[in-house]
Design an enzyme around this catalytic site. Structure first.
Site, PDB file in Angstrom:
ATOM      1  N   TYR A  21     -56.754   2.808  -1.348  1.00 15.77           N
ATOM      2  CA  TYR A  21     -56.574   1.709  -0.390  1.00 15.77           C
ATOM      3  C   TYR A  21     -57.499   1.965   0.787  1.00 15.77           C
ATOM      4  O   TYR A  21     -57.337   2.948   1.507  1.00 15.77           O
ATOM      5  CB  TYR A  21     -55.111   1.684   0.050  1.00 15.77           C
ATOM      6  CG  TYR A  21     -54.731   0.566   0.984  1.00 15.77           C
ATOM      7  CD1 TYR A  21     -54.988  -0.763   0.671  1.00 15.77           C
ATOM      8  CD2 TYR A  21     -54.065   0.837   2.180  1.00 15.77           C
ATOM      9  CE1 TYR A  21     -54.606  -1.788   1.515  1.00 15.77           C
ATOM     10  CE2 TYR A  21     -53.679  -0.177   3.032  1.00 15.77           C
ATOM     11  CZ  TYR A  21     -53.947  -1.480   2.694  1.00 15.77           C
ATOM     12  OH  TYR A  21     -53.566  -2.496   3.542  1.00 15.77           O
ATOM     13  N   TYR A 175     -43.165  -2.382  -2.390  1.00 15.89           N
ATOM     14  CA  TYR A 175     -43.590  -1.179  -1.665  1.00 15.89           C
ATOM     15  C   TYR A 175     -43.042  -1.178  -0.240  1.00 15.89           C
ATOM     16  O   TYR A 175     -42.424  -0.213   0.209  1.00 15.89           O
ATOM     17  CB  TYR A 175     -45.123  -1.097  -1.635  1.00 15.89           C
ATOM     18  CG  TYR A 175     -45.631   0.012  -0.748  1.00 15.89           C
ATOM     19  CD1 TYR A 175     -45.674   1.324  -1.210  1.00 15.89           C
ATOM     20  CD2 TYR A 175     -46.007  -0.222   0.572  1.00 15.89           C
ATOM     21  CE1 TYR A 175     -46.100   2.359  -0.388  1.00 15.89           C
ATOM     22  CE2 TYR A 175     -46.429   0.798   1.398  1.00 15.89           C
ATOM     23  CZ  TYR A 175     -46.474   2.092   0.915  1.00 15.89           C
ATOM     24  OH  TYR A 175     -46.873   3.112   1.733  1.00 15.89           O
ATOM     25  N   HIS A 176     -43.263  -2.262   0.488  1.00 18.88           N
ATOM     26  CA  HIS A 176     -42.848  -2.293   1.885  1.00 18.88           C
ATOM     27  C   HIS A 176     -41.335  -2.404   2.041  1.00 18.88           C
ATOM     28  O   HIS A 176     -40.801  -2.102   3.107  1.00 18.88           O
ATOM     29  CB  HIS A 176     -43.551  -3.432   2.621  1.00 18.88           C
ATOM     30  CG  HIS A 176     -44.993  -3.140   2.887  1.00 18.88           C
ATOM     31  ND1 HIS A 176     -46.006  -3.760   2.184  1.00 18.88           N
ATOM     32  CD2 HIS A 176     -45.591  -2.283   3.744  1.00 18.88           C
ATOM     33  CE1 HIS A 176     -47.165  -3.302   2.626  1.00 18.88           C
ATOM     34  NE2 HIS A 176     -46.945  -2.406   3.553  1.00 18.88           N
ATOM     35  N   LYS A 537     -43.371  -5.468  20.707  1.00 26.24           N
ATOM     36  CA  LYS A 537     -44.437  -5.089  19.786  1.00 26.24           C
ATOM     37  C   LYS A 537     -45.657  -5.947  20.115  1.00 26.24           C
ATOM     38  O   LYS A 537     -45.763  -7.081  19.640  1.00 26.24           O
ATOM     39  CB  LYS A 537     -44.009  -5.282  18.336  1.00 26.24           C
ATOM     40  CG  LYS A 537     -43.044  -4.204  17.862  1.00 26.24           C
ATOM     41  CD  LYS A 537     -42.878  -4.181  16.353  1.00 26.24           C
ATOM     42  CE  LYS A 537     -44.132  -3.799  15.607  1.00 26.24           C
ATOM     43  NZ  LYS A 537     -44.612  -2.432  15.876  1.00 26.24           N
ATOM     44  N   ASP A 541     -49.465  -5.913  15.011  1.00 26.18           N
ATOM     45  CA  ASP A 541     -48.799  -4.927  14.165  1.00 26.18           C
ATOM     46  C   ASP A 541     -47.438  -5.450  13.708  1.00 26.18           C
ATOM     47  O   ASP A 541     -46.582  -5.772  14.528  1.00 26.18           O
ATOM     48  CB  ASP A 541     -48.638  -3.620  14.948  1.00 26.18           C
ATOM     49  CG  ASP A 541     -47.778  -2.600  14.223  1.00 26.18           C
ATOM     50  OD1 ASP A 541     -47.809  -2.579  12.976  1.00 26.18           O
ATOM     51  OD2 ASP A 541     -47.086  -1.834  14.899  1.00 26.18           O
ATOM     52  N   HIS A 543     -45.441  -3.657  11.506  1.00 28.99           N
ATOM     53  CA  HIS A 543     -44.552  -2.573  11.079  1.00 28.99           C
ATOM     54  C   HIS A 543     -43.418  -2.448  12.090  1.00 28.99           C
ATOM     55  O   HIS A 543     -43.550  -1.784  13.117  1.00 28.99           O
ATOM     56  CB  HIS A 543     -45.321  -1.252  10.981  1.00 28.99           C
ATOM     57  CG  HIS A 543     -46.207  -1.177   9.780  1.00 28.99           C
ATOM     58  ND1 HIS A 543     -47.577  -1.297   9.859  1.00 28.99           N
ATOM     59  CD2 HIS A 543     -45.919  -0.999   8.464  1.00 28.99           C
ATOM     60  CE1 HIS A 543     -48.094  -1.191   8.642  1.00 28.99           C
ATOM     61  NE2 HIS A 543     -47.112  -1.012   7.787  1.00 28.99           N
TER      62      HIS A 543
END
Length: 664
Positions: A21, A175-176, A537, A541, A543
């Site tokens: 990646y 995945y996340h 935030k 981003d 996350h």
């Protein structure tokens, strides 16, 4: 030498696709990295896009400030796609694009480039991730509301199976979900529910003939996570294989064995990578890779491994090479690929697989009862935040061992990293260069053709016709990523996803929590009102896991926590702090853009008269950047090594008390 091959052995199977990646700074530099990695034996591309590209903004948008080229490559228009894929044979490549909300745009740029080169669309192979549900739940790079987002995915699915038949238009990404704290059964259920939602949308659209639906089903692929609990993760993958076949046969009437195959790629767990003793991450990565390669029936089709030092910052080319070599040793030096499935007949594996399947089926039934994945987003988000709360508390208490973090913390100094050059960095000047290049691109194109192409795109979106060919027309006319995104925003509007932290008041407190709660009450009484913590935030981003955990624990210990979610400009966070009359402001930034975004937020706080409010910052922050942040006036900095969230809350109480109540 005598042939010692047994009846259980055969010629080695073809190995999975080796990916890394990657992408950073500019299209030109990323292309150089791709060609270098392919020269080292990588067999497929996995493109990381920067956050402005992922959220359909141009490099000169206010929200893009500080984010350009940081976590991936900026692709602003067809010219960038040309540079990114220079000297790479599109008809022979297998290209994975980790892109979601603007997935149709990135595929349009790729196809426009193929047309320009004279490549056959029918030979293009690869994947666009294109999973918007997990963006709402975990990663945060969504743009549009659920209904039009699903329409965009459906458009891609129905267009791809005829125009680019070897392309996987959607890669359901669990995945996340695991990165956000999902249990194995949640990962199974939520991913499968997302695939069902897409297939149901395509079927209801009526654009795919019934006899072709097997083809569409067979082009849905998955991108999963593998954690360090090896047996459970291996069984999870076997459960995925069996459940997907059941769904194909029972729900959609698919009978072709090839179409029923569960085709998946993997990046193994990054959530479990540690900042303390990062060299241990090499072993974690290997064990996690085994979970998705050892069982032939559930073996991945493509694998990309994180670098050992990703908890510290952006990995260098050598770090990525180390992870690639691990795959090559596993595939070519061992005899793994010479045998049939090693676990057939194991009552342990069969039992655990069946257990996970039943738990997942129960969750799938609940999601179905709520109207499917897009109608159950709030429910799934809250469930994920709750699961992550339990995981974090288990690490804090020591019930869940993390070597080097909460056990066996004594260590010699590592010779592997540290000092200048230990991690990859992006030159801040690159962003201004990208903005200048964007200005030049707009100046040198045919703007009448751009306007006409955008008008055609908007008309397609408004009328509900397929947006893929109009998007390709836009790409060829020179439309930019931000212009495509704005056209879609004009038609569909924007969306702000749920935070999932409304459920967090938890009666299962311990002595540490009670002690901090008493401190919060004491300081709140002295302040004359409840201690108010504004958590923001800034930038792009998405996350949000760490911010959600901080917000949850802050409320649990009695603070008045204001957390509105992701993707706010610094001036918006300052306005939130002003409105809430904040005692402390916390900023969570995991994109590597902390220096720019903290500097801007501090400036905005000064503008609204809040320069006396202490600011704390959390993220993946190298020591030299931490020092720079302190010099700006940041009161405290937290990194992944600070895993005891209740301790952080106690720290914040002390910071507030010193700032507002201690004289002198």
């Amino acid at each position: 030498m005598a042939d010692t091959q047994t009846s259980f052995q055969h010629a080695p199977d073809r190995p999975w696709i080796f990916r890394t990646y990657a992408g950073h700074s500019t299209a030109k530099k990323s292309n150089e990295l791709y060609r270098m990695n392919l020269g080292k034996g990588q067999t497929g591309l996995s493109i990381a896009f920067d956050l402005p590209t992922q959220t359909a903004y141009d490099a000169d948008h206010i929200l893009a400030r500080g984010e350009v080229g940081k976590v991936g490559v900026p692709v602003k228009h067809l010219g960038d796609m040309r540079e990114l894929m220079a000297e790479l044979p599109l008809e022979q490549m297998n290209t994975s694009m980790t892109i979601n909300a603007p997935a149709s745009w990135m595929l349009a740029l790729y196809v426009a480039l193929a047309d320009e080169r004279g490549d056959d669309r029918g030979k293009l192979r690869g994947t666009t991730q294109n999973d918007i549900v997990k963006e709402y739940l975990s990663r945060g790079t969504y743009v549009f509301p659920p209904e039009p987002s699903m329409k965009l995915i459906s458009d891609m699915v129905t267009w791809c199976y005829t125009e680019v038949p070897k392309w996987n238009p959607m890669n359901v990404c669990s995945y996340h979900l695991q990165e956000a704290g999902a249990t194995p059964e949640q990962e199974l259920a939520y991913a499968l529910a997302t695939a069902i939602a897409v297939l149901d949308t395509v079927k209801a659209g009526g654009k795919v003939p019934e006899e072709d639906f097997e083809i569409v089903f067979g082009r849905i692929s998955f991108f999963v996570n593998a954690g360090v609990r090896f047996v459970t993760e291996l069984c999870k993958m076997r459960a995925f294989v069996e459940l997907w076949e059941d769904i194909g046969r029972e729900r959609y009437g698919v009978t072709d064995p090839k179409a029923l195959l569960f085709r998946y790629g993997v990046q193994v767990n990054s959530l479990g990578l540690t900042e303390p003793q990062p060299e241990n991450n090499v072993y974690r990565i290997l064990i996690e890779a085994l979970a998705v390669t050892l069982s032939k029936k559930a073996r991945c089709r493509a694998l990309q491994l994180p670098a050992w030092n990703e908890a510290l910052g952006l990995p260098r080319p050598w770090d990525q090479q180390w992870s690639l070599r691990l795959q090559q040793v596993l595939a070519y030096e061992t005899d793994l690929l010479e045998y049939e499935d090693l676990f057939d007949g194991s009552h342990v594996i069969e039992g655990k697989t069946n257990e996970l399947k039943e738990l997942a089926r129960t969750m799938l039934a609940e999601i179905d009862a709520r109207g499917g994945a897009t109608n159950a987003i709030d429910f799934m988000k809250e469930s994920l935040v709750g699961a992550h709360i339990e995981r974090v508390k288990a690490i804090e208490s020591g019930d869940l061992t993390v070597v080097g973090v909460n056990r066996y913390t004594e260590t010699a100094e590592s010779p592997l990293g540290g000092g200048d050059g230990a991690i990859q960095t992006v030159d801040p000047a690159e962003e201004m260069m990208q903005v200048r290049e964007l200005t030049a691109w707009r100046k040198n194109r045919d703007n009448a053709a751009v306007d006409a192409a955008l008008a055609g795109l908007k008309a397609a979106a408004q009328e509900g016709t397929n947006i893929m060919e109009p998007s390709i027309t836009c790409a060829k006319a020179g439309v930019t990523t931000g212009e495509w995104g704005q056209a879609m925003r004009d038609v569909f509007g924007e969306y702000r996803g749920p935070t999932g932290v409304a459920i967090v008041i938890n009666s299962d407190s311990n002595e540490d929590t009670e002690a901090v709660r008493k401190d919060v009450d004491r300081v709140s009484e002295a302040l004359g009102r409840r201690l108010t913590y504004v958590l923001g935030k800034p930038g792009l981003d998405g996350h949000s896991n760490g911010a959600e955990q901080i917000a949850a624990r802050g409320r649990e210990v009695g603070m008045d926590v204001v957390y509105e979610g992701i993707r706010f400009a610094p001036n918006e966070i300052a306005a939130q702090a002003k409105e809430a009359n904040a005692h402390v402001v916390g900023l969570s930034i995991l994109s590597g853009s902390h220096l720019d975004l903290v500097r801007e937020t501090l400036a905005e706080l000064r503008k609204v008269g809040l320069d006396n409010v202490p600011v704390v910052v959390g993220g993946i922050i190298p020591p030299e950047d931490a020092q720079a942040l302190r010099q700006m006036g940041v009161a405290r900095i937290y990194t992944p090594k600070d895993f005891k969230i209740t301790g952080i809350m106690g720290d914040v109480v002390g910071i507030v008390e010193k700032a507002w109540l201690v004289k002198g």
